[in-house]
Design a protein around this motif. Structure first.
Motif, mmCIF file in Angstrom:
data_model
loop_
_atom_site.group_PDB
_atom_site.id
_atom_site.type_symbol
_atom_site.label_atom_id
_atom_site.label_comp_id
_atom_site.label_asym_id
_atom_site.label_seq_id
_atom_site.Cartn_x
_atom_site.Cartn_y
_atom_site.Cartn_z
ATOM 1 N N LEU A 1 -1.627 52.969 -38.420
ATOM 2 C CA LEU A 1 -2.012 51.847 -39.265
ATOM 3 C C LEU A 1 -1.064 51.641 -40.448
ATOM 4 C CD1 LEU A 1 -4.232 49.726 -39.809
ATOM 5 C CD2 LEU A 1 -5.346 51.435 -41.267
ATOM 6 N N ARG A 2 -0.665 52.760 -41.034
ATOM 7 C CA ARG A 2 0.186 52.646 -42.232
ATOM 8 C C ARG A 2 1.452 51.846 -41.918
ATOM 9 N NH1 ARG A 2 -0.430 55.359 -46.824
ATOM 10 N NH2 ARG A 2 -1.858 56.803 -45.824
ATOM 11 N N ARG A 3 2.065 52.201 -40.837
ATOM 12 C CA ARG A 3 3.314 51.530 -40.436
ATOM 13 C C ARG A 3 3.071 50.035 -40.186
ATOM 14 N NH1 ARG A 3 8.072 50.554 -41.023
ATOM 15 N NH2 ARG A 3 9.239 49.821 -39.237
ATOM 16 N N LEU A 4 1.936 49.738 -39.512
ATOM 17 C CA LEU A 4 1.621 48.331 -39.206
ATOM 18 C C LEU A 4 1.435 47.525 -40.479
ATOM 19 C CD1 LEU A 4 0.997 46.270 -36.978
ATOM 20 C CD2 LEU A 4 -1.411 46.905 -37.189
ATOM 21 N N ILE B 1 3.437 44.223 -41.540
ATOM 22 C CA ILE B 1 2.742 42.945 -41.806
ATOM 23 C C ILE B 1 3.076 42.473 -43.222
ATOM 24 C CG2 ILE B 1 0.456 41.887 -42.129
ATOM 25 C CD1 ILE B 1 0.702 42.411 -39.268
ATOM 26 N N ASP B 2 3.096 43.405 -44.129
ATOM 27 C CA ASP B 2 3.390 43.055 -45.509
ATOM 28 C C ASP B 2 4.772 42.432 -45.617
ATOM 29 O OD1 ASP B 2 2.258 43.063 -48.051
ATOM 30 O OD2 ASP B 2 3.773 44.578 -48.670
ATOM 31 N N ASN B 3 5.725 43.052 -44.899
ATOM 32 C CA ASN B 3 7.087 42.521 -44.894
ATOM 33 C C ASN B 3 7.156 41.108 -44.338
ATOM 34 O OD1 ASN B 3 9.080 44.053 -46.003
ATOM 35 N ND2 ASN B 3 9.077 45.539 -44.312
ATOM 36 N N ARG B 4 6.536 40.988 -43.176
ATOM 37 C CA ARG B 4 6.623 39.677 -42.510
ATOM 38 C C ARG B 4 5.910 38.597 -43.316
ATOM 39 N NH1 ARG B 4 6.209 40.780 -35.982
ATOM 40 N NH2 ARG B 4 7.849 42.367 -35.976
ATOM 41 N N SER B 5 4.842 38.969 -44.006
ATOM 42 C CA SER B 5 4.077 37.985 -44.772
ATOM 43 C C SER B 5 4.895 37.374 -45.899
ATOM 44 C CB SER B 5 2.838 38.652 -45.381
ATOM 45 O OG SER B 5 2.014 39.137 -44.359
ATOM 46 N N ARG B 6 5.868 38.182 -46.402
ATOM 47 C CA ARG B 6 6.662 37.684 -47.532
ATOM 48 C C ARG B 6 7.740 36.688 -47.096
ATOM 49 N NH1 ARG B 6 5.220 41.178 -51.675
ATOM 50 N NH2 ARG B 6 4.398 43.114 -50.821
ATOM 51 N N THR C 1 -7.288 43.414 -41.194
ATOM 52 C CA THR C 1 -8.490 43.781 -41.967
ATOM 53 C C THR C 1 -9.101 45.071 -41.420
ATOM 54 O OG1 THR C 1 -9.994 42.597 -40.521
ATOM 55 C CG2 THR C 1 -9.074 41.360 -42.367
ATOM 56 N N THR C 2 -9.925 45.656 -42.236
ATOM 57 C CA THR C 2 -10.689 46.841 -41.826
ATOM 58 C C THR C 2 -11.838 46.360 -40.946
ATOM 59 O OG1 THR C 2 -12.146 46.632 -43.697
ATOM 60 C CG2 THR C 2 -10.192 48.008 -44.006
ATOM 61 N N ALA D 1 -3.476 43.730 -45.512
ATOM 62 C CA ALA D 1 -2.175 43.097 -45.792
ATOM 63 C C ALA D 1 -2.177 41.717 -45.128
ATOM 64 C CB ALA D 1 -1.053 43.936 -45.203
ATOM 65 N N GLY D 2 -1.231 40.868 -45.547
ATOM 66 C CA GLY D 2 -1.115 39.535 -44.922
ATOM 67 C C GLY D 2 -0.936 38.444 -45.953
ATOM 68 N N ASN D 3 -0.764 37.198 -45.485
ATOM 69 C CA ASN D 3 -0.530 36.067 -46.409
ATOM 70 C C ASN D 3 -1.640 35.024 -46.330
ATOM 71 O OD1 ASN D 3 0.078 35.113 -43.934
ATOM 72 N ND2 ASN D 3 2.252 34.684 -44.351
ATOM 73 N N VAL D 4 -2.767 35.363 -45.656
ATOM 74 C CA VAL D 4 -3.868 34.399 -45.564
ATOM 75 C C VAL D 4 -4.881 34.708 -46.647
ATOM 76 C CG1 VAL D 4 -5.723 33.534 -44.101
ATOM 77 C CG2 VAL D 4 -3.529 34.182 -43.097
ATOM 78 N N GLY D 5 -5.237 33.708 -47.451
ATOM 79 C CA GLY D 5 -6.198 33.895 -48.525
ATOM 80 C C GLY D 5 -7.612 33.674 -48.045
#
Ligand SMILES: Nc1ncnc2c1ncn2[C@@H]1O[C@H](COP(=O)(O)OP(=O)(O)OP(=O)(O)O)[C@@H](O)[C@H]1O
Ligand SMILES: [Mg+2]
Length: 471
Positions: free
Chosen positions: A66-69, A73-78, A88-89, A96-100
């Motif tokens: 999960l940590r790696r994912l 995701i954080d990278n791609r979201s930026r 999500t959990t 992580a992600g870019n959807v509010g």
């Protein structure tokens, strides 16, 4: 009718409208199809890349945890662009992600959804639309990958607008073209109508305008013009004949009246009256003959004499006519010969053919007797012959008289035409007209040729039985 009303009622304009409708419908259908397909293609492309991305990410999760994912995701979201990510959990807390925000319930079950959303950094303003896929990872975590649909909608809108515009342009251009074409057709038809009105008003010399384009209106106009030409020439002929008739009958009628007046004035006794009456009768007979000849020509020309045609032997006619005229020829010091060795079958009007041949013999006797009656003591010959030539029968009369100059031969066939040289002889100038009309009635012709010296007049008639004739 107003000019516009007339224009709208033309066939050209109505046809244009029909074509226009068909074409506009076709254009609308084509562009609609194009727009929908483009939208479908874009959707397919989105689902394809999203599927590939989810496969890649779930592999990362399975292999590196999960940590790696979350880092990926954080990278791609930026990264800037239309891509959307969210992880999500199992209880729905974002990692992580870019959807509010999303429409409620989207994350509850895996699958494809079209949803309204807001980006993480956007707290207000209008919501966007996106196509997203929710994926259940092992351990209850949820992964959402999607694409914003703004681009797809913009593309669809561009094509739809282009479609609306092109249909509008097609309609405007079509109506303008229709008006243009109908105006041209209408102008030409109006010109034709104008001409027909002058013709109906009595001026037969009018002709319909021909544009020279060779189109259907031109062909119609040329045909109508040819018809008018024919009518005009017939009318001219009719007028000429009636003028001639009026003129040629007026002279003998005036003479008749003068003779009667004179008799009343100067006659002293019964003998004088008797002489005047006899002269009157003779004059009247001439008039009756002229009328008879005119009626016979009319009968031959109308084709009415075509009913009741029978088969007969033209050689027999030549014989009868020769016999009939022999005494007259003798009286004038001429010798008349017959050359009719074979039978010459003809189908036609016997009475008219006899009269035609008689007219030719009558001319030969009448006009060659004015020459010296004999050459070296032998009488001048007139030869009446009936012969067969191919599928034609030739009835001819040859004389040794003055003949007819070549330039006058077509003229003497016309009604009432007499040559200057023969004015001293009785006649009304109808004999050759009848012979020609009779020949035409039977599908043949009257030929006037040089007999060197004299005239050779030939009536050609079609043979009744060409097969037997050849034998
Ligand atoms: N055989 C001929 N020789 C010389 N001229 C002729 C001969 N036949 C006809 N013509 C000329 O042609 C003219 C027309 O002949 P046509 O027979 O039509 O009329 P016509 O003889 O004058 O009168 P009709 O025959 O009506 O009594 C004659 O007036 C004459 O001038
Ligand atoms: Mg004559």
């Amino acid at each position: 009718m107003t000019a516009l009303g007339k224009l709208l009622r033309t066939t050209a304009f109505r046809l244009t409208l029909v074509y226009l409708m068909v074409f506009a419908l076709f254009a609308a259908f084509l562009l609609g199809y194009f727009a929908l397909n483009t939208r479908r293609l874009i959707t397919e492309q989105i689902t394809g890349t999203v599927d590939a991305e989810i496969t890649g990410l779930s592999e990362q999760y399975n292999q590196n945890g999960l940590r790696r994912l979350v880092v990926i995701i954080d990278n791609r979201s930026r990264r800037p662009g239309s891509s959307l990510y969210l992880i999500t959990t199992p209880t729905g807390e974002g990692l992580a992600g870019n959807v509010g925000s999303l429409e409620p319930g989207i994350l509850d079950k895996p699958g494809w959804f079209e949803t309204a959303y807001r980006r993480l950094e956007e707290t207000e303003g209008p919501e966007h639309h996106a196509l997203v896929r929710v994926f259940q990872l092992a351990g209850g975590f949820r992964l959402l990958v999607g694409r914003d649909l703004e681009e797809r909608e913009r593309m669809f809108e561009i094509i739809a607008t282009a479609g609306r515009w092109s249909v509008a342009i097609v309609i405007v251009l079509g109506v303008a073209g229709g008006v243009f074409v109908s105006r041209r057709v209408l102008n030409r038809v109006d010109a034709m109508t104008g001409t027909t009105q002058t013709i109906m008003a009595g001026d037969l010399s009018g002709r319909l305008p021909v544009a020279g384009t060779g189109d259907e209106l031109d062909r119609l106009a040329s045909n109508l013009n040819a018809m008018l030409e024919r009518i005009e020439s017939l009318m001219r002929g009719l007028k000429e004949v009636s003028d001639n008739v009026a003129h040629d009958l007026k002279t003998p009628l005036t003479r008749l009246r003068n003779r009667c007046e004179e008799a009343l004035r100067v006659a002293k006794n019964d003998a004088d009256y008797r002489a005047a009456l006899e002269a009157t009768i003779e004059e009247s007979e001439g008039l009756i003959r002229t009328f008879d000849a005119l009626l016979m020509i009319a009968r031959a020309e109308s084709g009415e004499a075509r009913d009741g045609m029978i088969e007969f032997d033209a050689a027999e006619i030549a014989r009868d006519v020769s016999e009939l005229y022999e005494p007259l020829a003798d009286d004038k010091g001429l010798s008349l010969h017959l050359e009719a060795p074979l039978s010459a079958p003809v189908k036609g009007n016997r009475e008219l053919v006899s009269q035609a041949l008689a007219n030719l013999v009558d001319n030969a006797i009448k006009y060659s007797s004015s020459n010296s009656p004999s050459v070296n003591g032998t009488p001048l010959d007139i030869i009446v012959s009936a012969a067969s030539e191919g599928d034609r029968i030739l009835l001819s009369v040859r004389d040794k008289g003055p003949g007819i100059p070549e330039g006058q031969r077509s003229r003497v066939i016309e009604r009432f035409v007499r040559l200057e040289q023969s004015r001293s002889k009785p006649g009304s100038g109808l004999g050759l007209s009848l012979a020609a009309a009779v020949a035409r009635l039977h599908g043949g012709e009257l030929r006037l040729e040089d007999n060197d010296p004299g005239l050779k007049a030939v009536i050609t008639l079609p043979r009744a039985d060409p097969v037997q004739g050849a034998a």
